[in-house]
Design a protein around this motif. Structure first.
Motif, PDB file in Angstrom:
ATOM      1  N   GLU A  70     -71.307 -55.464  35.045  1.00  0.00           N
ATOM      2  CA  GLU A  70     -71.670 -54.898  33.620  1.00  0.00           C
ATOM      3  C   GLU A  70     -71.272 -53.538  33.412  1.00  0.00           C
ATOM      4  O   GLU A  70     -70.654 -53.134  32.358  1.00  0.00           O
ATOM      5  N   ASP A  71     -70.845 -52.785  34.538  1.00  0.00           N
ATOM      6  CA  ASP A  71     -70.187 -51.539  34.100  1.00  0.00           C
ATOM      7  C   ASP A  71     -68.812 -51.610  34.697  1.00  0.00           C
ATOM      8  O   ASP A  71     -68.184 -50.428  35.031  1.00  0.00           O
ATOM      9  N   HIS A  72     -68.194 -52.675  34.383  1.00  0.00           N
ATOM     10  CA  HIS A  72     -66.783 -52.627  35.038  1.00  0.00           C
ATOM     11  C   HIS A  72     -65.890 -51.684  34.129  1.00  0.00           C
ATOM     12  O   HIS A  72     -66.017 -51.693  32.827  1.00  0.00           O
ATOM     13  N   PRO A  73     -64.941 -50.901  34.603  1.00  0.00           N
ATOM     14  CA  PRO A  73     -64.169 -49.850  33.796  1.00  0.00           C
ATOM     15  C   PRO A  73     -63.339 -50.805  32.914  1.00  0.00           C
ATOM     16  O   PRO A  73     -62.868 -51.627  33.047  1.00  0.00           O
ATOM     17  N   SER A  74     -63.389 -50.223  31.547  1.00  0.00           N
ATOM     18  CA  SER A  74     -62.035 -50.687  30.626  1.00  0.00           C
ATOM     19  C   SER A  74     -60.996 -50.377  31.238  1.00  0.00           C
ATOM     20  O   SER A  74     -60.575 -49.405  32.023  1.00  0.00           O
ATOM     21  N   GLY A  75     -59.674 -50.926  30.828  1.00  0.00           N
ATOM     22  CA  GLY A  75     -58.264 -50.596  31.202  1.00  0.00           C
ATOM     23  C   GLY A  75     -57.563 -52.083  30.956  1.00  0.00           C
ATOM     24  O   GLY A  75     -58.021 -53.044  30.636  1.00  0.00           O
ATOM     25  N   GLY A  86     -46.104 -72.850  29.369  1.00  0.00           N
ATOM     26  CA  GLY A  86     -44.911 -72.786  28.724  1.00  0.00           C
ATOM     27  C   GLY A  86     -44.530 -71.639  28.134  1.00  0.00           C
ATOM     28  O   GLY A  86     -43.286 -71.695  27.299  1.00  0.00           O
ATOM     29  N   THR A  87     -45.155 -70.461  28.223  1.00  0.00           N
ATOM     30  CA  THR A  87     -44.429 -69.070  27.691  1.00  0.00           C
ATOM     31  C   THR A  87     -44.384 -68.109  28.685  1.00  0.00           C
ATOM     32  O   THR A  87     -44.914 -68.042  29.785  1.00  0.00           O
ATOM     33  N   LEU A  88     -43.293 -67.143  28.371  1.00  0.00           N
ATOM     34  CA  LEU A  88     -43.217 -66.090  29.162  1.00  0.00           C
ATOM     35  C   LEU A  88     -43.250 -64.826  28.424  1.00  0.00           C
ATOM     36  O   LEU A  88     -42.419 -64.637  27.654  1.00  0.00           O
ATOM     37  N   PRO A  89     -44.177 -64.043  28.738  1.00  0.00           N
ATOM     38  CA  PRO A  89     -45.295 -64.010  29.664  1.00  0.00           C
ATOM     39  C   PRO A  89     -46.411 -65.048  29.297  1.00  0.00           C
ATOM     40  O   PRO A  89     -46.083 -65.656  27.973  1.00  0.00           O
ATOM     41  N   GLY A  90     -47.556 -65.410  30.107  1.00  0.00           N
ATOM     42  CA  GLY A  90     -48.568 -66.123  29.605  1.00  0.00           C
ATOM     43  C   GLY A  90     -49.295 -65.369  28.582  1.00  0.00           C
ATOM     44  O   GLY A  90     -49.037 -64.368  27.982  1.00  0.00           O
ATOM     45  N   ARG A  91     -50.494 -66.091  27.944  1.00  0.00           N
ATOM     46  CA  ARG A  91     -51.293 -65.678  27.058  1.00  0.00           C
ATOM     47  C   ARG A  91     -52.047 -64.462  27.871  1.00  0.00           C
ATOM     48  O   ARG A  91     -52.229 -64.173  28.710  1.00  0.00           O
ATOM     49  N   THR A  92     -52.483 -63.354  26.519  1.00  0.00           N
ATOM     50  CA  THR A  92     -53.026 -62.278  26.929  1.00  0.00           C
ATOM     51  C   THR A  92     -54.476 -62.630  26.873  1.00  0.00           C
ATOM     52  O   THR A  92     -55.088 -63.005  25.751  1.00  0.00           O
ATOM     53  N   TRP A  93     -55.305 -62.356  28.155  1.00  0.00           N
ATOM     54  CA  TRP A  93     -56.645 -62.522  27.971  1.00  0.00           C
ATOM     55  C   TRP A  93     -57.610 -61.089  27.597  1.00  0.00           C
ATOM     56  O   TRP A  93     -57.274 -59.941  28.405  1.00  0.00           O
ATOM     57  N   TRP A  94     -58.246 -61.147  26.939  1.00  0.00           N
ATOM     58  CA  TRP A  94     -59.276 -60.152  26.418  1.00  0.00           C
ATOM     59  C   TRP A  94     -60.577 -60.416  26.769  1.00  0.00           C
ATOM     60  O   TRP A  94     -61.334 -61.421  26.328  1.00  0.00           O
ATOM     61  N   VAL A  95     -61.427 -59.651  27.573  1.00  0.00           N
ATOM     62  CA  VAL A  95     -62.682 -59.858  27.969  1.00  0.00           C
ATOM     63  C   VAL A  95     -63.523 -58.492  27.827  1.00  0.00           C
ATOM     64  O   VAL A  95     -62.818 -57.372  27.725  1.00  0.00           O
ATOM     65  N   ARG A  96     -64.634 -58.442  28.250  1.00  0.00           N
ATOM     66  CA  ARG A  96     -65.340 -57.017  28.231  1.00  0.00           C
ATOM     67  C   ARG A  96     -66.205 -57.201  29.533  1.00  0.00           C
ATOM     68  O   ARG A  96     -66.567 -58.061  30.166  1.00  0.00           O
ATOM     69  N   PRO A  97     -66.644 -55.874  29.814  1.00  0.00           N
ATOM     70  CA  PRO A  97     -67.340 -55.760  30.921  1.00  0.00           C
ATOM     71  C   PRO A  97     -68.701 -56.686  31.068  1.00  0.00           C
ATOM     72  O   PRO A  97     -69.255 -56.921  29.926  1.00  0.00           O
ATOM     73  N   GLY A  98     -68.900 -57.287  32.091  1.00  0.00           N
ATOM     74  CA  GLY A  98     -70.165 -58.257  32.280  1.00  0.00           C
ATOM     75  C   GLY A  98     -69.673 -59.680  31.965  1.00  0.00           C
ATOM     76  O   GLY A  98     -70.558 -60.598  32.423  1.00  0.00           O
ATOM     77  N   ASP A  99     -68.412 -60.015  31.456  1.00  0.00           N
ATOM     78  CA  ASP A  99     -68.084 -61.211  31.123  1.00  0.00           C
ATOM     79  C   ASP A  99     -67.775 -62.122  32.538  1.00  0.00           C
ATOM     80  O   ASP A  99     -67.605 -61.653  33.451  1.00  0.00           O
ATOM     81  N   THR A 100     -67.629 -63.351  32.129  1.00  0.00           N
ATOM     82  CA  THR A 100     -67.210 -64.382  33.261  1.00  0.00           C
ATOM     83  C   THR A 100     -65.842 -64.862  32.811  1.00  0.00           C
ATOM     84  O   THR A 100     -65.847 -65.257  31.584  1.00  0.00           O
ATOM     85  N   SER A 155     -65.863 -65.016  24.425  1.00  0.00           N
ATOM     86  CA  SER A 155     -66.818 -65.239  23.542  1.00  0.00           C
ATOM     87  C   SER A 155     -68.274 -65.479  24.360  1.00  0.00           C
ATOM     88  O   SER A 155     -68.447 -66.576  24.980  1.00  0.00           O
ATOM     89  N   GLY A 156     -69.450 -64.854  23.695  1.00  0.00           N
ATOM     90  CA  GLY A 156     -70.473 -65.200  24.590  1.00  0.00           C
ATOM     91  C   GLY A 156     -70.691 -64.647  25.819  1.00  0.00           C
ATOM     92  O   GLY A 156     -71.424 -65.514  26.774  1.00  0.00           O
ATOM     93  N   GLY A 157     -69.756 -63.735  26.174  1.00  0.00           N
ATOM     94  CA  GLY A 157     -69.698 -63.460  27.775  1.00  0.00           C
ATOM     95  C   GLY A 157     -68.832 -64.348  28.600  1.00  0.00           C
ATOM     96  O   GLY A 157     -69.065 -64.065  29.886  1.00  0.00           O
ATOM     97  N   LEU A 173     -54.185 -58.933  30.938  1.00  0.00           N
ATOM     98  CA  LEU A 173     -55.646 -59.011  31.074  1.00  0.00           C
ATOM     99  C   LEU A 173     -56.314 -57.657  30.686  1.00  0.00           C
ATOM    100  O   LEU A 173     -56.100 -56.738  31.435  1.00  0.00           O
ATOM    101  N   ILE A 174     -56.823 -57.710  29.306  1.00  0.00           N
ATOM    102  CA  ILE A 174     -57.449 -56.515  29.133  1.00  0.00           C
ATOM    103  C   ILE A 174     -58.978 -56.443  28.949  1.00  0.00           C
ATOM    104  O   ILE A 174     -59.613 -57.433  28.517  1.00  0.00           O
ATOM    105  N   VAL A 175     -59.560 -55.390  29.565  1.00  0.00           N
ATOM    106  CA  VAL A 175     -60.911 -55.093  29.643  1.00  0.00           C
ATOM    107  C   VAL A 175     -61.258 -54.256  28.551  1.00  0.00           C
ATOM    108  O   VAL A 175     -60.750 -53.142  28.690  1.00  0.00           O
ATOM    109  N   GLU A 176     -62.011 -54.667  27.479  1.00  0.00           N
ATOM    110  CA  GLU A 176     -62.017 -53.838  26.302  1.00  0.00           C
ATOM    111  C   GLU A 176     -62.825 -52.716  26.473  1.00  0.00           C
ATOM    112  O   GLU A 176     -63.729 -52.665  27.253  1.00  0.00           O
ATOM    113  N   ASP A 177     -62.673 -51.609  25.497  1.00  0.00           N
ATOM    114  CA  ASP A 177     -63.548 -50.485  25.424  1.00  0.00           C
ATOM    115  C   ASP A 177     -63.837 -50.276  24.058  1.00  0.00           C
ATOM    116  O   ASP A 177     -63.653 -51.269  23.065  1.00  0.00           O
ATOM    117  N   GLU A 178     -64.375 -48.974  23.552  1.00  0.00           N
ATOM    118  CA  GLU A 178     -64.701 -48.906  22.189  1.00  0.00           C
ATOM    119  C   GLU A 178     -63.462 -48.742  21.472  1.00  0.00           C
ATOM    120  O   GLU A 178     -62.379 -48.457  21.973  1.00  0.00           O
TER     121      GLU A 178
END
Length: 483
Positions: free
Chosen positions: A145-150, A82-96, A53-55, A174-179
């Motif tokens: 900022e131009d990190h490929p989605s994937g 405590g889970t298997l697998p761990g939580r899924t992280w969704w980010v966008r290019p340019g995020d930290t 959220s907010g980068g 870990l998902i890097v989102e696209d359109e």
């Protein structure tokens, strides 16, 4: 947190490869250790999602042994949160991504964001960090900022214990989102395998398991054994599939349904390409479109022969097996057919001048166990096992290099380079006409693959290695220093 010393690295290379032999508990070839059939058929459950959220994505990540249910049994597994697998992280290019990792295991660990093109230094994707039991460490990964989605993923990378910790349950998507694409449903499917003792513990590996690369007796998706999925005819789903197995190859198929490939690792198909099956070496990921037709069936891995050890015996057969079951029934629906055409996200390196050409070879030799000493096999690159104090490849920052990766051994090896993606331009002497990008490249037994690598970004020191993780821990890893 402290860096690994050379002595620790050498000791852990032996322990990771051979310490598991002592007291090793394998599963019976005639069945599971608790007897009877394996519990399966529960509805598929996807991991909890964390979105930036907010980068910024902030994650509290606790690595600890916890009790979880696998195939109807209570199991003491290694878990993130405590889970298997761990939580899924969704980010966008340019995020930290800021991760506070706490180690509640009884062995050191660290964290690798597999597939992210980020700095390999400091508190970013640094494989040389070591976080002791009871310690915490703050990671910070900044995506360009131009990190490929994937489709990416995260898992430990502490040399000497990577295979044991991954096999025990430490991994997450870990998902890097696209359109957004017009689909009925998106699924994240993390495929792994595991072996259990009758008492609900993670089974240790034998010496032969380590030499060949262990494969678990139970194949899991999102920590479940053969779960069930349902859909309606006419629906189209997007599946992001991760091969989080320690050594198993997956040849994915979905008989009776239309399967289209959007990409593998960080590489994108320009348009969806219909396929019958998709091969994922350990560490590879696939982005798929599935168009549903009425009926029932199985999401399968068709099996793959990954070679053997010649006169030492044994074939490495990643067997055919059902990963999940599915039913498509009910009133037919429809999903818009339009899927965006995607331009290549990385420049074609065949158009760039090559600063240097290198040849890197997987090597397996007779080890000191055969001479009355410690290890069964000497695994490495170019005749040398991993040494944390040795730089194997020095690369000028900004250079484009051509690497010929050869495999004179009798088994397949998946080659993984951290941080910098590889453009595959030739396989066994045959040129590759399309733009094909991978961060894990399978190199068949007696085969070779030629790649181009752009070192324009992220100077620093990191590693390349075999992604059969027992091989990595036993020394099939090397250091590249870019600067």
């Amino acid at each position: 947190m402290k860096p690994i010393t050379r002595r620790q690295a050498l000791q852990l290379g032996a322990v990771g490869g051979l310490g598991v032999v002592i007291g090793g508990i394998g599963l019976s070839q005639t069945g599971l250790p608790w007897g009877g059939r394996v519990a399966d058929g529960d509805l598929l459950v996807e991991p909890e999602v964390l979105r930036s959220s907010g980068g910024l994505l902030q994650v509290d990540l606790v690595a600890a042994r916890r009790e979880v249910t696998i195939a109807g049994r209570q199991v003491q597994a290694l878990t993130y949160g405590g889970t298997l697998p761990g939580r899924t992280w969704w980010v966008r290019p340019g995020d930290t991504i800021e991760v506070q990792l706490r180690n509640e295991l009884d062995t050191p660990t660290n964290l690798h964001t597999h597939g992210l093109q980020v700095s390999p230094s400091g508190n970013s994707d640094n494989p040389f960090l070591s976080i002791d039991p009871g310690q915490s460490f703050g990671y910070r990964f900044t995506l360009p900022e131009d990190h490929p989605s994937g489709v990416c993923w995260y898992h430990p990378h502490r040399h000497g214990s990577v295979a044991d910790q991954l096999f025990g349950g430490l991994y997450g998507a870990l998902i890097v989102e696209d359109e957004k694409m017009p689909v009925s449903r998106e699924r994240v499917l993390v495929v792994s395998d595991i072996s259990l003792t009758a008492g609900g513990q993670i089974a240790t590996a034998s010496g032969m398991d380590v030499m060949m690369g262990r494969e678990g007796d139970l194949l899991l998706v999102n920590g479940q054994h053969r779960p069930h999925m349902s859909a309606r005819p006419g629906e189209r789903e997007r599946w992001r599939v991760i091969n989080a197995c320690t050594s198993r190859y997956l040849r994915l198929a979905l008989p009776g349904q239309r399967l289209e490939l959007l990409g593998i690792d960080g590489g994108h198909e320009q348009a969806p390409r219909e396929v019958r099956d998709v091969l994922l070496a350990p560490g590879n990921r696939a982005d798929l479109l599935v168009s549903m037709s009425a009926g029932s069936g199985e999401f399968q891995t068709l099996g793959y022969d990954r070679g053997g050890m010649g006169m030492m015996g044994g074939r490495n057969l990643s067997g055919a097996e059902a990963i999940a079951t599915f039913t498509v029934s009910g009133q037919e629906t429809s999903t818009p057919d339009t899927v965006p055409v995607r331009s290549p996200v990385l420049r074609d390196l065949r158009e760039q001048p090559v600063a240097r050409r290198r040849e890197i070879a997987f090597t397996m030799g007779m080890g000191s166990m055969m001479r009355g000493g410690g290890s069964m096999m000497d695994l490495g690159f170019d005749g040398r096992t991993f040494d944390i104090d040795r730089v194997d490849q020095r690369v000028a920052a900004g250079a484009v290099e051509e690497w010929l990766i050869t495999n004179p051994t009798p088994m397949d090896h998946p080659f993984h380079l951290h941080v910098w993606p590889m453009q595959v331009i030739e396989t066994d002497g045959q040129p590759v006409s399309e733009q094909v990008w991978r961060d894990v490249v399978n190199v068949p037994a007696q085969g070779r693959v030629r790649v181009l690598i752009d070192f324009a970004r992220h100077p620093g020191r990191t590693v390349y290695h075999c992604h059969i993780l027992d091989h990595e821990d036993a020394g099939m890893m090397a250091i590249v220093d870019v600067g």
